[in-house]
Structures are given as structure tokens and as C-alpha cells.
Design a protein around this motif. Structure first.
Motif, PDB file in Angstrom:
ATOM      1  N   PHE A  88       0.826  -1.194   0.000  1.00  0.00           N
ATOM      2  CA  PHE A  88       0.000   0.000   0.000  1.00  0.00           C
ATOM      3  C   PHE A  88       0.863   1.247   0.000  1.00  0.00           C
ATOM      4  N   ARG A  89       1.843   1.292   0.868  1.00  0.00           N
ATOM      5  CA  ARG A  89       2.792   2.397   0.894  1.00  0.00           C
ATOM      6  C   ARG A  89       4.190   1.812   0.985  1.00  0.00           C
ATOM      7  N   PRO A  90       5.077   2.240   0.106  1.00  0.00           N
ATOM      8  CA  PRO A  90       6.434   1.708   0.181  1.00  0.00           C
ATOM      9  C   PRO A  90       7.151   2.229   1.424  1.00  0.00           C
ATOM     10  N   ASP A  91       8.161   1.495   1.834  1.00  0.00           N
ATOM     11  CA  ASP A  91       8.957   1.939   2.972  1.00  0.00           C
ATOM     12  C   ASP A  91       9.683   3.218   2.605  1.00  0.00           C
ATOM     13  N   PRO A  92       9.720   4.174   3.528  1.00  0.00           N
ATOM     14  CA  PRO A  92      10.416   5.424   3.203  1.00  0.00           C
ATOM     15  C   PRO A  92      11.923   5.191   3.080  1.00  0.00           C
ATOM     16  N   GLY A  93      12.516   5.901   2.165  1.00  0.00           N
ATOM     17  CA  GLY A  93      13.950   5.785   1.956  1.00  0.00           C
ATOM     18  C   GLY A  93      14.708   6.479   3.070  1.00  0.00           C
ATOM     19  N   PRO A  94      16.020   6.365   3.029  1.00  0.00           N
ATOM     20  CA  PRO A  94      16.807   7.029   4.071  1.00  0.00           C
ATOM     21  C   PRO A  94      16.657   8.547   3.957  1.00  0.00           C
ATOM     22  N   ALA A  95      16.495   9.172   5.103  1.00  0.00           N
ATOM     23  CA  ALA A  95      16.310  10.618   5.131  1.00  0.00           C
ATOM     24  C   ALA A  95      17.663  11.304   5.051  1.00  0.00           C
TER      25      ALA A  95
END
Length: 85
Positions: A45-52
Motif C-alpha cells: 500500500f505504501r512503500p517503505d520510506p527511503g533514508p532521510a
């Protein structure tokens, strides 16, 4: 047909919603045909957020902008003093 016939007819959403059968849109038919041959894989549903990325502090950004503005002002002043007229 005359314009009077057109005015007497009234097609509204309630009339369309009461229809017994609805034909799917062209896009829905295209996707159904494509998915029959090659069904889509599962998608989260929502991809994992990338490194900030680390954020710069506000004073560093302000100093950078003011430094650029000062450099442009100095450059324009230098060009103006070097001009022959």
C-alpha cells in the motif's frame, strides 16, 4: 428533432443510477484484458520510506543565501566601476 423535444427530456444522475446494466469504461476493459494475460504482482500500500537526508540548519541556509546575494552585489559593483562609460 426540435428544440422543444430536447427541453422536455431530462437525463439526470438518478436516471443513470437506476440503469440495470452499466458498461465498463474503455480503460477498465483494457486493464481487464491485459490482466487476464499477465496479472499484476502484489504491491504494498505504501512503500517503505527511503533514508532521510540530513537537514541543514536554518542559519546555514540563511548564511548561504546572504553570501550569494553579497557576492552578486560585489560583482555588479566591480563590473560597474570597470566599465569605460
Amino acid at each position: 428533432m426540435s428544440e422543444q423535444d430536447d427541453e422536455e427530456r431530462e437525463f439526470d444522475l438518478r436516471w443513470a443510477d437506476q440503469a440495470e446494466h452499466r458498461e465498463p469504461s474503455a480503460r477498465a476493459r483494457m486493464l481487464a484484458a491485459r490482466w487476464r494475460e499477465n496479472p499484476p504482482g502484489p504491491v504494498p500500500f505504501r512503500p517503505d520510506p527511503g533514508p532521510a537526508a540530513p537537514r541543514r540548519s536554518s542559519w546555514v541556509s540563511t548564511a548561504l543565501v546572504l553570501g550569494c546575494v553579497a557576492a552578486v552585489i560585489v560583482l555588479l559593483g566591480y563590473i560597474q566601476t570597470r566599465s569605460p562609460y
